[in-house]
Scaffold this motif. Structure first.
Motif, PDB file in Angstrom:
ATOM      1  N   ALA B  38       0.814  -1.213   0.000  1.00  0.00           N
ATOM      2  CA  ALA B  38       0.000   0.000   0.000  1.00  0.00           C
ATOM      3  C   ALA B  38       0.853   1.270   0.000  1.00  0.00           C
ATOM      4  CB  ALA B  38      -0.935   0.004   1.204  1.00  0.00           C
ATOM      5  N   GLN B  39       2.182   1.119  -0.090  1.00  0.00           N
ATOM      6  CA  GLN B  39       3.065   2.283  -0.023  1.00  0.00           C
ATOM      7  C   GLN B  39       2.723   3.327  -1.085  1.00  0.00           C
ATOM      8  OE1 GLN B  39       6.062   2.221   2.329  1.00  0.00           O
ATOM      9  NE2 GLN B  39       5.360   4.300   2.037  1.00  0.00           N
ATOM     10  N   GLY B  40       2.461   2.868  -2.291  1.00  0.00           N
ATOM     11  CA  GLY B  40       2.155   3.793  -3.385  1.00  0.00           C
ATOM     12  C   GLY B  40       0.863   4.556  -3.126  1.00  0.00           C
ATOM     13  N   GLU B  41      -0.165   3.845  -2.655  1.00  0.00           N
ATOM     14  CA  GLU B  41      -1.448   4.519  -2.431  1.00  0.00           C
ATOM     15  C   GLU B  41      -1.331   5.494  -1.256  1.00  0.00           C
ATOM     16  OE1 GLU B  41      -1.666   2.642  -5.254  1.00  0.00           O
ATOM     17  OE2 GLU B  41      -3.742   3.286  -5.076  1.00  0.00           O
ATOM     18  N   SER B 107      -9.847   3.875  -3.232  1.00  0.00           N
ATOM     19  CA  SER B 107     -11.252   4.203  -3.475  1.00  0.00           C
ATOM     20  C   SER B 107     -11.681   5.449  -2.707  1.00  0.00           C
ATOM     21  CB  SER B 107     -12.141   3.013  -3.116  1.00  0.00           C
ATOM     22  OG  SER B 107     -11.949   2.656  -1.771  1.00  0.00           O
ATOM     23  N   VAL B 108     -11.125   5.634  -1.501  1.00  0.00           N
ATOM     24  CA  VAL B 108     -11.489   6.838  -0.751  1.00  0.00           C
ATOM     25  C   VAL B 108     -10.997   8.086  -1.489  1.00  0.00           C
ATOM     26  CG1 VAL B 108     -11.085   8.129   1.370  1.00  0.00           C
ATOM     27  CG2 VAL B 108     -11.673   5.712   1.485  1.00  0.00           C
ATOM     28  N   ALA B 109      -9.782   7.997  -2.050  1.00  0.00           N
ATOM     29  CA  ALA B 109      -9.277   9.128  -2.838  1.00  0.00           C
ATOM     30  C   ALA B 109     -10.185   9.378  -4.032  1.00  0.00           C
ATOM     31  CB  ALA B 109      -7.843   8.851  -3.298  1.00  0.00           C
ATOM     32  N   PHE B 209       0.908  13.758 -13.329  1.00  0.00           N
ATOM     33  CA  PHE B 209      -0.402  14.315 -12.956  1.00  0.00           C
ATOM     34  C   PHE B 209      -1.029  13.500 -11.837  1.00  0.00           C
ATOM     35  CE2 PHE B 209       0.219  15.835 -17.287  1.00  0.00           C
ATOM     36  CZ  PHE B 209       0.152  17.196 -17.044  1.00  0.00           C
ATOM     37  N   LEU B 210      -1.973  14.167 -11.177  1.00  0.00           N
ATOM     38  CA  LEU B 210      -2.528  13.599  -9.957  1.00  0.00           C
ATOM     39  C   LEU B 210      -3.799  12.831 -10.272  1.00  0.00           C
ATOM     40  CD1 LEU B 210      -2.318  13.520  -6.892  1.00  0.00           C
ATOM     41  CD2 LEU B 210      -3.433  15.743  -6.798  1.00  0.00           C
ATOM     42  N   ASP B 211      -3.811  11.517  -9.997  1.00  0.00           N
ATOM     43  CA  ASP B 211      -5.061  10.774 -10.007  1.00  0.00           C
ATOM     44  C   ASP B 211      -4.892   9.576  -9.093  1.00  0.00           C
ATOM     45  OD1 ASP B 211      -5.622   8.141 -12.177  1.00  0.00           O
ATOM     46  OD2 ASP B 211      -3.625   9.012 -11.959  1.00  0.00           O
ATOM     47  N   PRO B 212      -5.987   8.946  -8.694  1.00  0.00           N
ATOM     48  CA  PRO B 212      -5.867   7.898  -7.664  1.00  0.00           C
ATOM     49  C   PRO B 212      -4.954   6.731  -8.062  1.00  0.00           C
ATOM     50  CG  PRO B 212      -8.137   8.610  -7.813  1.00  0.00           C
ATOM     51  CD  PRO B 212      -7.401   9.279  -8.939  1.00  0.00           C
ATOM     52  N   ASN B 213      -4.739   6.533  -9.358  1.00  0.00           N
ATOM     53  CA  ASN B 213      -3.897   5.407  -9.768  1.00  0.00           C
ATOM     54  C   ASN B 213      -2.490   5.824 -10.155  1.00  0.00           C
ATOM     55  OD1 ASN B 213      -6.031   3.530  -9.452  1.00  0.00           O
ATOM     56  ND2 ASN B 213      -6.902   4.276 -11.374  1.00  0.00           N
ATOM     57  N   MET B 214      -2.106   7.054  -9.801  1.00  0.00           N
ATOM     58  CA  MET B 214      -0.845   7.584 -10.328  1.00  0.00           C
ATOM     59  C   MET B 214       0.393   6.836  -9.822  1.00  0.00           C
ATOM     60  SD  MET B 214      -0.229  11.039  -8.176  1.00  0.00           S
ATOM     61  CE  MET B 214       0.981  11.047  -6.885  1.00  0.00           C
ATOM     62  N   MET B 215       0.287   6.170  -8.661  1.00  0.00           N
ATOM     63  CA  MET B 215       1.507   5.608  -8.077  1.00  0.00           C
ATOM     64  C   MET B 215       1.759   4.155  -8.466  1.00  0.00           C
ATOM     65  SD  MET B 215       3.130   7.957  -6.480  1.00  0.00           S
ATOM     66  CE  MET B 215       4.330   7.127  -5.444  1.00  0.00           C
ATOM     67  N   ALA B 216       0.824   3.513  -9.161  1.00  0.00           N
ATOM     68  CA  ALA B 216       0.977   2.082  -9.426  1.00  0.00           C
ATOM     69  C   ALA B 216       2.309   1.767 -10.106  1.00  0.00           C
ATOM     70  CB  ALA B 216      -0.192   1.589 -10.272  1.00  0.00           C
TER      71      ALA B 216
ATOM     72  N   ALA C 284     -16.788   4.638  -6.348  1.00  0.00           N
ATOM     73  CA  ALA C 284     -15.685   4.130  -5.534  1.00  0.00           C
ATOM     74  C   ALA C 284     -16.170   3.185  -4.446  1.00  0.00           C
ATOM     75  CB  ALA C 284     -14.929   5.300  -4.905  1.00  0.00           C
ATOM     76  N   ALA C 285     -17.483   3.187  -4.174  1.00  0.00           N
ATOM     77  CA  ALA C 285     -17.997   2.442  -3.027  1.00  0.00           C
ATOM     78  C   ALA C 285     -17.686   0.943  -3.064  1.00  0.00           C
ATOM     79  CB  ALA C 285     -19.496   2.674  -2.890  1.00  0.00           C
ATOM     80  N   PRO C 286     -17.856   0.250  -4.231  1.00  0.00           N
ATOM     81  CA  PRO C 286     -17.575  -1.190  -4.217  1.00  0.00           C
ATOM     82  C   PRO C 286     -16.168  -1.479  -3.725  1.00  0.00           C
ATOM     83  CG  PRO C 286     -18.556  -0.552  -6.305  1.00  0.00           C
ATOM     84  CD  PRO C 286     -18.315   0.710  -5.546  1.00  0.00           C
TER      85      PRO C 286
END
Lengths: 237, 289, 323
Positions: B38-41, B107-109, B209-216, C284-286
């Motif tokens: 989870a380090q990336g997230e 998902s929270v992000a 750029f910033l998005d929830p999957n940027m660190m994968a 995002a809920a699921p």
């Protein structure tokens, strides 16, 4: 005078069945007490129960105050230094770092620096090797380091787990000589667990004999030294 | 030749980011012998916190400092609340908890900030310098990387707390016997890793750029870097970061193109694990079966 | 006691089968489609459970094998006109080989490192599927659209119902094979390797061979499931096979029950229907729910739904005998 350490009804073990059955013993203030016994009698377990590494029931008092509910790190913070079996060396750290860790809880840098010089005085070989990785030291040197690390805590009570184990007689004698000095000149009380009964009785004033987790003989070191059964089974003469 | 030099230099710049991520991974590995998936997230989430502050008008550097501090606290909280209960559980359980953490943060992000891509400012000018070989941002990233490295080195080498953390990672029983609160040292390790990860996130966000999957992808290269350098060796991990950064850029420019960046990382990871599992500078790999 | 246990289980299975056969006539065709997709997930979960639950090899990348199975089916149908039912053995065989080959180097990777390598595999999969040199086969980013098969022999079923029964039969066969594999000597060897690797080795279990083969068989199951999934959804594209698919499969075996055959079924129903419900709250809920369930199950119910039902059943049957 209150003994520095007093245990009453100390019962402890690793699983459901206890290894120690209701032990009573004490270390007089400034004195040396030894617990003798064969392999598996419960000597190491006793020290672990005192220092809080394992859970125990019964009472353990340090200078009158209960410590039996405390975690190991808090027992250490009250001035009990435990030299564990296997010496517990931080092998990847340098000798000096090992010593600095011994003084981790102290907040008097000046005193720590003085104590560092003092243990180097007691064990000059450690001073020579202060930058060396502790894992590269010989067994005897590691034992000296373990005792020195414990002394850096400025303990009121030292718990020693078989300091003679696996070492040459000459080195063992040297280590016991220094422990006597530490006890006599600085008043550090010692609870010593040993298989080598004659050495231990030579240092201690009080002694207990442990068999399968029970105290079977208790008395002064002189009395135990004169006990025929002990002479035959543990002293070999 | 000039193009080659440029590829190497910009590889070093991204390598700096991989080095920071690798360092965060090593920090948790050293303390717990676990790899934090989870380090990336965590870094991504920290970067969103920074974005929120900057968006609200806080100047860059105060926002940067606040993000690092906040991430440190969050890292400690995660260790205390989520990781602590499974500390002694089998590897599978721990990995599953890490993955759970990854999914929750992601998902929270997404929930709070949506999945639309946001731009993130760089504190450094964007124009090219040094004859166009390298951008000021890339140079700035390298400087920040080196700064983080020096700070961490000084902390672990010369402070009592740093020494205690190293001791706790190495020999927890002896550490307790000298009075070190080992549980807190682990939490502190998580806090530091989170803080360091936040720096990596803020440095890379202006580029990807910033998005929830940027660190994968960056996490994957961080893994590769840490493994290459030896996952228990901080200096090795940093070196690994720079090597992997340069390799990635050269492979992208001359071998496979940029579409297979993650595959290059996969090959690197499997290659290192199979051929030299202790990495270039690591001690013999300790595995928990 | 043992007899009644077995009898009860048989009655339960028969009832379940009867229900399974009735369901497509009771619910809408969209629900039937969802159930079909859940059945294909169940096969994939059984595959992952053989590897991770029974053998203790952590895979965070089984979505890759699901993808390979799906693409093998789609490419065979789309480019070579192979009938849909014939693509399943092909998908299984390809995945068996690739899984075995991936399992070989993976042998040297214990626990965490295998997790890492498979994690990387999961992240890289969509990129590989998009790669331009493979585009002639894979259709690149666009993917491949395939046609829904008609029921054969003039059966009075619509397409969704037929596909449901087809998948059901495949699932029953795969579960029956899996049960026979896991209930006997091989199953015990797998568990021994998981729990006592060194002891298993000294007792003469060929650990290396078992682990690589397990990887292959596990991939085979997941590949067949992927092929079924592609046929059911009539479409494959790289972005359906991200890390999150692999995580979905992991969620399935954790929630259903690690090292449990029936757990695969519970897990499949969970990952099929819970996101549908949660989707109404937020996109995002699921995932937030997945994450919470992963952690909560590890803390509170590490044996999953299957384990929970087992203890429940044990408690219910024990009560009368105690009095």
């Amino acid at each position: 005078m209150t003994p520095i350490l007093e245990a009453r009804g100390l019962t402890a073990g690793y699983g459901p069945s206890p290894v120690l059955h209701s032990l009573d013993f004490a270390v007089p203030a400034g004195g040396v007490t030894t617990i003798l016994g064969a392999n598996g009698a419960g000597k190491t377990t006793t020290l672990r129960a005192v220092s809080g590494l394992i859970r125990a029931t019964g009472e353990v008092r340090l200078a009158g105050e209960r410590i039996d509910r405390l975690a190991a790190e808090d027992v250490a913070r009250r001035g009990v230094a435990h030299v564990p079996d296997g010496r517990g060396t931080f092998v990847a750290l340098s000798v000096e770092e090992n010593l600095r860790l011994g003084a981790y809880t102290r907040r008097d840098p000046g005193g720590v620096a003085r104590d560092m010089e003092r243990v180097y005085g007691l064990f000059p070989v450690l001073a020579e090797r202060r930058r060396q990785q502790a894992g590269t030291l010989s067994g005897g040197e590691q034992q000296m380091l373990a005792i020195s690390r414990a002394l850096m805590l400025r303990p009121s009570l030292l718990l020693l787990d078989e300091p003679s184990f696996g070492l040459a007689p000459l080195i063992v004698r040297e280590i016991f000589r220094i422990m006597r000095t530490v006890n006599e000149s600085e008043g550090v009380a010692i609870l010593l667990v040993e298989q080598n009964a004659s050495l231990a009785l030579g240092l201690a004033s009080r002694a207990y004999l442990l068999e399968t987790g029970r105290v079977v003989v208790a008395g002064s070191a002189a009395e135990l030294g004169a006990n025929d059964a002990i002479r035959r089974s543990y002293l070999g003469y | 030749m000039e193009a080659f030099l440029h590829q190497v230099l910009s590889g070093l710049a991204t390598g700096g980011i991989y080095a920071i991520v690798a360092l965060a991974l090593v920090m948790i590995y050293q303390a717990t012998h676990l790899v934090n998936f989870a380090q990336g997230e965590m870094a991504m989430f920290s970067t969103y916190l920074a974005w929120t502050m900057i968006d609200a008008g806080v100047p860059y550097w105060p926002a940067f400092a606040a993000t690092v501090a906040l991430s440190f606290v969050l890292g400690i909280a995660i260790e205390r609340i989520v990781i602590r209960p499974v500390e002694k559980a089998p590897v599978l359980a721990v990995v599953i908890v890490f993955i759970g953490l990854l999914v929750i943060l992601n998902s929270v992000a997404g929930w709070i900030y949506t999945y639309t891509i946001k731009s993130f400012p760089s504190p450094f000018p964007t124009h090219r310098i040094l004859g166009g070989y390298v951008s000021a941002h890339e140079l700035g990233v390298m400087a920040v990387t080196m700064g983080v490295l020096v700070l961490l080195f000084v902390f672990f080498r010369f402070t009592p707390l740093g020494l205690a953390m190293r001791a706790a990672a190495q020999n927890p029983v002896s550490s307790r016997l000298v009075g070190i609160r080992v549980g807190w040292m682990l939490a502190l390790g998580w806090g530091l890793a989170a803080a360091v990860g936040a720096v990596a996130g803020m440095m890379v966000a202006p580029i990807v750029f910033l998005d929830p999957n940027m660190m994968a992808g960056i996490l994957l290269y961080g893994f590769a870097a840490a493994l290459l350098g030896g996952i228990d060796n901080p200096a090795g991990a940093v070196f690994g970061g720079f090597v992997v950064g340069v390799l990635e850029n050269l492979a992208g420019a001359y071998l496979v193109g940029t579409e297979l960046k993650l595959t290059v990382a996969l090959v690197l990871i499997v290659g290192v694990l199979v051929m030299r599992p202790s990495g270039l500078f690591g001690r013999v790999l300790v595995t928990r079966v | 006691m043992d007899m009644t246990d077995r009898t009860w289980r048989r009655i339960g299975l028969a009832a379940l089968l009867a229900l399974a056969c009735l369901l497509p006539f009771l619910v809408s065709s969209y629900r039937t489609f969802q159930l079909t997709s859940a059945l294909s997930y169940a096969i994939a979960l059984l595959g992952l459970n053989i590897l991770t639950g029974y053998n203790g090899q952590i895979s965070l990348g089984h979505g890759a094998f699901y993808a390979i199975g799906a693409y093998v089916a789609a490419i065979l149908m789309d480019r070579f006109g192979v009938p849909y039912w014939a693509t399943l053995p092909a998908a299984g065989a390809v995945c068996l080989v690739i899984g075995f080959l991936f399992g070989l180097p993976a042998l040297r990777l214990e626990g965490l490192y295998l997790a890492l390598a498979t994690f990387a595999l999961a992240l890289a999969t969509p990129q590989i599927l998009k790669y331009k040199l493979l585009e002639d086969w894979t259709g690149g980013v666009q993917g491949i659209v395939i046609l829904k098969p008609d029921p054969p022999f003039g059966l009075p079923l619509d397409q969704d119902q037929w596909l449901y029964f087809f998948t059901l039969v495949v699932a029953i066969v795969m579960f029956w094979l899996g049960r026979n594999l896991l209930a006997g000597r091989i199953g015990r060897a797998l568990v021994a390797i998981r729990d006592h690797p060194i002891a298993a080795e000294t007792m003469g279990v060929d650990t290396a061979f078992y682990k690589a083969t397990t990887f292959g068989v596990s991939a085979l199951y997941t590949g067949v499931a992927g092929a079924l999934g592609a046929i059911v959804i009539q479409f494959v594209a790289p972005d359906s096979f991200t890390l999150f698919l692999s995580i979905t499969l992991l969620v399935g075996i954790v929630v259903g029950g690690l090292a449990s055959i029936s757990g695969a079924l519970w897990g499949a129903l969970f990952i099929q229907f819970v996101p549908n419900v949660a989707d109404h709250i937020s996109k995002a809920a699921p995932w937030a729910i997945y994450g919470l369930f992963l952690i909560a199950f590890m803390y509170l119910m590490p044996t999953g739904i299957a384990g929970f039902l087992r203890t429940l059943a044990a408690r219910l049957t024990r009560r009368p005998s105690r009095r």
